[in-house]
Motif scaffolding. Structure first.
Motif, PDB file in Angstrom:
ATOM      1  N   ILE A   1      44.376  60.119 -14.185  1.00  0.00           N
ATOM      2  CA  ILE A   1      44.415  60.893 -15.424  1.00  0.00           C
ATOM      3  C   ILE A   1      45.728  61.659 -15.463  1.00  0.00           C
ATOM      4  CG2 ILE A   1      43.324  62.697 -16.809  1.00  0.00           C
ATOM      5  CD1 ILE A   1      40.691  62.059 -15.434  1.00  0.00           C
ATOM      6  N   GLY A   2      46.556  61.387 -16.467  1.00  0.00           N
ATOM      7  CA  GLY A   2      47.850  62.037 -16.541  1.00  0.00           C
ATOM      8  C   GLY A   2      48.037  62.815 -17.827  1.00  0.00           C
ATOM      9  N   HIS A   3      48.553  64.027 -17.702  1.00  0.00           N
ATOM     10  CA  HIS A   3      48.882  64.831 -18.877  1.00  0.00           C
ATOM     11  C   HIS A   3      50.383  64.756 -19.145  1.00  0.00           C
ATOM     12  CE1 HIS A   3      50.150  68.837 -20.649  1.00  0.00           C
ATOM     13  NE2 HIS A   3      49.426  68.284 -21.599  1.00  0.00           N
ATOM     14  N   SER A   4      50.743  64.610 -20.411  1.00  0.00           N
ATOM     15  CA  SER A   4      52.135  64.567 -20.827  1.00  0.00           C
ATOM     16  C   SER A   4      52.873  63.444 -20.088  1.00  0.00           C
ATOM     17  CB  SER A   4      52.790  65.933 -20.579  1.00  0.00           C
ATOM     18  OG  SER A   4      54.057  66.000 -21.180  1.00  0.00           O
ATOM     19  N   GLY A   5      54.002  63.739 -19.459  1.00  0.00           N
ATOM     20  CA  GLY A   5      54.722  62.706 -18.725  1.00  0.00           C
ATOM     21  C   GLY A   5      53.909  62.126 -17.591  1.00  0.00           C
ATOM     22  N   GLY A   6      52.940  62.890 -17.093  1.00  0.00           N
ATOM     23  CA  GLY A   6      52.069  62.382 -16.041  1.00  0.00           C
ATOM     24  C   GLY A   6      51.260  61.179 -16.483  1.00  0.00           C
ATOM     25  N   GLY A   7      51.000  61.073 -17.793  1.00  0.00           N
ATOM     26  CA  GLY A   7      50.286  59.909 -18.306  1.00  0.00           C
ATOM     27  C   GLY A   7      51.124  58.647 -18.213  1.00  0.00           C
ATOM     28  N   ALA A   8      52.433  58.785 -18.466  1.00  0.00           N
ATOM     29  CA  ALA A   8      53.342  57.644 -18.321  1.00  0.00           C
ATOM     30  C   ALA A   8      53.431  57.229 -16.858  1.00  0.00           C
ATOM     31  CB  ALA A   8      54.725  58.005 -18.859  1.00  0.00           C
ATOM     32  N   ALA A   9      53.550  58.213 -15.966  1.00  0.00           N
ATOM     33  CA  ALA A   9      53.619  57.919 -14.536  1.00  0.00           C
ATOM     34  C   ALA A   9      52.324  57.292 -14.035  1.00  0.00           C
ATOM     35  CB  ALA A   9      53.916  59.203 -13.754  1.00  0.00           C
ATOM     36  N   ALA A  10      51.185  57.754 -14.573  1.00  0.00           N
ATOM     37  CA  ALA A  10      49.883  57.211 -14.160  1.00  0.00           C
ATOM     38  C   ALA A  10      49.806  55.721 -14.473  1.00  0.00           C
ATOM     39  CB  ALA A  10      48.755  57.957 -14.870  1.00  0.00           C
ATOM     40  N   TYR A  11      50.226  55.349 -15.673  1.00  0.00           N
ATOM     41  CA  TYR A  11      50.182  53.929 -16.043  1.00  0.00           C
ATOM     42  C   TYR A  11      51.138  53.103 -15.194  1.00  0.00           C
ATOM     43  CZ  TYR A  11      51.382  49.615 -18.335  1.00  0.00           C
ATOM     44  OH  TYR A  11      51.669  48.294 -18.558  1.00  0.00           O
TER      45      TYR A  11
ATOM     46  N   LEU B   1      46.410  44.828 -19.315  1.00  0.00           N
ATOM     47  CA  LEU B   1      45.846  46.089 -18.837  1.00  0.00           C
ATOM     48  C   LEU B   1      45.364  47.005 -19.952  1.00  0.00           C
ATOM     49  CD1 LEU B   1      48.486  46.946 -16.066  1.00  0.00           C
ATOM     50  CD2 LEU B   1      46.320  45.721 -15.814  1.00  0.00           C
ATOM     51  N   GLN B   2      45.498  46.586 -21.195  1.00  0.00           N
ATOM     52  CA  GLN B   2      45.187  47.473 -22.312  1.00  0.00           C
ATOM     53  C   GLN B   2      43.754  48.007 -22.281  1.00  0.00           C
ATOM     54  OE1 GLN B   2      46.698  44.794 -25.405  1.00  0.00           O
ATOM     55  NE2 GLN B   2      48.165  46.360 -26.027  1.00  0.00           N
ATOM     56  N   ASP B   3      42.790  47.174 -21.906  1.00  0.00           N
ATOM     57  CA  ASP B   3      41.395  47.619 -21.884  1.00  0.00           C
ATOM     58  C   ASP B   3      41.115  48.627 -20.770  1.00  0.00           C
ATOM     59  OD1 ASP B   3      40.797  46.074 -24.046  1.00  0.00           O
ATOM     60  OD2 ASP B   3      39.930  44.415 -22.893  1.00  0.00           O
ATOM     61  N   LYS B   4      42.045  48.779 -19.845  1.00  0.00           N
ATOM     62  CA  LYS B   4      41.876  49.717 -18.737  1.00  0.00           C
ATOM     63  C   LYS B   4      42.528  51.072 -19.010  1.00  0.00           C
ATOM     64  CE  LYS B   4      41.694  46.095 -15.169  1.00  0.00           C
ATOM     65  NZ  LYS B   4      40.304  46.362 -14.730  1.00  0.00           N
ATOM     66  N   VAL B   5      43.165  51.194 -20.170  1.00  0.00           N
ATOM     67  CA  VAL B   5      43.921  52.412 -20.475  1.00  0.00           C
ATOM     68  C   VAL B   5      43.406  53.072 -21.747  1.00  0.00           C
ATOM     69  CG1 VAL B   5      46.214  53.379 -20.867  1.00  0.00           C
ATOM     70  CG2 VAL B   5      45.954  51.366 -19.399  1.00  0.00           C
ATOM     71  N   SER B   6      43.219  54.390 -21.697  1.00  0.00           N
ATOM     72  CA  SER B   6      42.839  55.154 -22.885  1.00  0.00           C
ATOM     73  C   SER B   6      43.878  56.235 -23.151  1.00  0.00           C
ATOM     74  CB  SER B   6      41.455  55.793 -22.717  1.00  0.00           C
ATOM     75  OG  SER B   6      41.472  56.746 -21.665  1.00  0.00           O
TER      76      SER B   6
ATOM     77  N   PRO C   1      47.438  51.419 -25.888  1.00  0.00           N
ATOM     78  CA  PRO C   1      46.267  51.419 -25.014  1.00  0.00           C
ATOM     79  C   PRO C   1      45.058  50.853 -25.748  1.00  0.00           C
ATOM     80  CG  PRO C   1      47.435  53.515 -24.892  1.00  0.00           C
ATOM     81  CD  PRO C   1      48.040  52.751 -26.029  1.00  0.00           C
ATOM     82  N   GLY C   2      44.095  50.375 -24.999  1.00  0.00           N
ATOM     83  CA  GLY C   2      42.919  49.771 -25.612  1.00  0.00           C
ATOM     84  C   GLY C   2      42.056  50.745 -26.373  1.00  0.00           C
ATOM     85  N   TYR C   3      42.160  52.033 -26.048  1.00  0.00           N
ATOM     86  CA  TYR C   3      41.360  53.052 -26.738  1.00  0.00           C
ATOM     87  C   TYR C   3      42.246  54.251 -27.036  1.00  0.00           C
ATOM     88  CZ  TYR C   3      37.563  56.228 -27.898  1.00  0.00           C
ATOM     89  OH  TYR C   3      36.729  57.111 -28.562  1.00  0.00           O
ATOM     90  N   VAL C   4      42.276  54.675 -28.299  1.00  0.00           N
ATOM     91  CA  VAL C   4      43.068  55.822 -28.737  1.00  0.00           C
ATOM     92  C   VAL C   4      42.179  56.748 -29.553  1.00  0.00           C
ATOM     93  CG1 VAL C   4      45.073  56.592 -30.052  1.00  0.00           C
ATOM     94  CG2 VAL C   4      45.171  54.420 -28.798  1.00  0.00           C
ATOM     95  N   GLU C   5      42.196  58.043 -29.234  1.00  0.00           N
ATOM     96  CA  GLU C   5      41.343  58.995 -29.958  1.00  0.00           C
ATOM     97  C   GLU C   5      42.033  60.348 -30.087  1.00  0.00           C
ATOM     98  OE1 GLU C   5      36.890  61.057 -29.814  1.00  0.00           O
ATOM     99  OE2 GLU C   5      37.491  59.642 -28.250  1.00  0.00           O
ATOM    100  N   GLY C   6      41.850  60.978 -31.250  1.00  0.00           N
ATOM    101  CA  GLY C   6      42.362  62.324 -31.472  1.00  0.00           C
ATOM    102  C   GLY C   6      41.310  63.366 -31.137  1.00  0.00           C
ATOM    103  N   ILE C   7      41.758  64.492 -30.577  1.00  0.00           N
ATOM    104  CA  ILE C   7      40.866  65.589 -30.208  1.00  0.00           C
ATOM    105  C   ILE C   7      41.342  66.860 -30.929  1.00  0.00           C
ATOM    106  CG2 ILE C   7      39.924  66.957 -28.302  1.00  0.00           C
ATOM    107  CD1 ILE C   7      40.738  64.732 -26.402  1.00  0.00           C
ATOM    108  N   PRO C   8      40.433  67.596 -31.579  1.00  0.00           N
ATOM    109  CA  PRO C   8      40.825  68.830 -32.292  1.00  0.00           C
ATOM    110  C   PRO C   8      41.085  69.980 -31.320  1.00  0.00           C
ATOM    111  CG  PRO C   8      38.451  68.517 -32.453  1.00  0.00           C
ATOM    112  CD  PRO C   8      38.997  67.284 -31.771  1.00  0.00           C
ATOM    113  N   VAL C   9      42.223  69.919 -30.650  1.00  0.00           N
ATOM    114  CA  VAL C   9      42.589  70.930 -29.654  1.00  0.00           C
ATOM    115  C   VAL C   9      43.176  72.162 -30.335  1.00  0.00           C
ATOM    116  CG1 VAL C   9      44.174  71.402 -27.746  1.00  0.00           C
ATOM    117  CG2 VAL C   9      42.952  69.237 -27.831  1.00  0.00           C
ATOM    118  N   ILE C  10      42.798  73.335 -29.859  1.00  0.00           N
ATOM    119  CA  ILE C  10      43.364  74.582 -30.358  1.00  0.00           C
ATOM    120  C   ILE C  10      44.624  74.900 -29.558  1.00  0.00           C
ATOM    121  CG2 ILE C  10      42.989  77.063 -30.645  1.00  0.00           C
ATOM    122  CD1 ILE C  10      39.983  76.439 -30.837  1.00  0.00           C
ATOM    123  N   GLY C  11      45.714  75.186 -30.265  1.00  0.00           N
ATOM    124  CA  GLY C  11      46.957  75.501 -29.577  1.00  0.00           C
ATOM    125  C   GLY C  11      47.930  74.348 -29.660  1.00  0.00           C
TER     126      GLY C  11
END
Length: 232
Positions: A99-109, A140-145, A186-196
């Motif tokens: 699980i990677g946040h920001s640039g960590g998501g690119a590194a994770a993949y 690998l698309q089905d393995k990435v969200s 990625p195989g799954y893309v979703e928006g989240i109503p994050v505050i901030g």
């Protein structure tokens, strides 16, 4: 529900200019949720580009190397993670979740792709949160969200998630090639109503709590858990 004997190896990958304690609440929440699903997690936090003590300019340049699928791309963050994991994974069985946040998501993949290509992992998933757009190999698309922040109108509002591209040319039969913005998504893309903003996906206290008393952390981990449910 009985806890499975084979553990799930979880790696939380930080992005640019991240403090060493940034994943503390996320790690605790994720462990609680996984155990409620009967999963025994082993969770580790990694810093592909170093922590907040390093130059932010150097870190940003390193993230850029992980946004390409060119064969000769540097992929600095992905390679740093690969180097940290390749030896230990030879002796670890079970499933792997990055699980990677920001640039960590690119590194994770990129790290997962290298590990998979070298036969070190087979059963794995990658979760990108608020990350730049990294082209995902069709295999690998089905393995990435991919999860990103949205505003009240459902529009994407995290500027980091507009960086990079998933686009590519597609052609069916003898038709004229056309550009698809999601060819390598990625195989799954979703928006989240994050505050901030971009840095707040894992916040769990005021002012990052909505009118229904749900904090950003619960929203993010809840949606990630829902995507993983069929795999867990």
């Amino acid at each position: 529900m009985a806890v499975q004997s084979s553990p799930l190896h979880v790696y939380l990958l930080a992005g640019v200019k991240t403090t060493t304690c940034a994943f503390n609440a996320c790690k605790e929440k994720l462990e609680t949720q996984l155990r409620s699903e009967g999963v025994d997690p082993v969770i580790r936090v990694l810093f592909p580009y170093g922590d907040c003590s390093r130059s932010v300019i150097r870190q940003v340049l390193e993230v850029r190397s992980d946004l390409s699928n060119r064969m000769k791309a540097g992929r600095i963050g992905g390679r740093n993670v690969w180097e940290q994991l390749k030896d230990s994974m030879k002796d670890e069985e079970g499933r792997f979740l990055l699980i990677g946040h920001s640039g960590g998501g690119a590194a994770a993949y990129q790290a997962a792709k290298m590990l998979e290509e070298n036969g070190m992992i087979r059963d794995f998933r990658v979760v990108q949160v608020g990350s730049p757009r990294t082209p995902i190999h069709p295999r690998l698309q089905d393995k990435v969200s991919y999860f990103h922040s949205i505003d009240r109108d459902g529009k994407q509002n995290d500027p980091i998630t507009r960086i990079g591209t998933w686009g590519g040319w597609i052609r069916k039969g003898r038709s004229v090639p056309r550009w698809s913005r999601f060819k390598y998504a990625p195989g799954y893309v979703e928006g989240i109503p994050v505050i901030g903003g971009h840095a707040d996906y894992f916040r769990n206290s005021e002012p990052f709590v909505d009118t229904e008393a749900v904090c950003n952390l619960d929203k993010t981990i809840g949606r990630v858990g829902a995507w993983l449910k069929g795999w867990l």
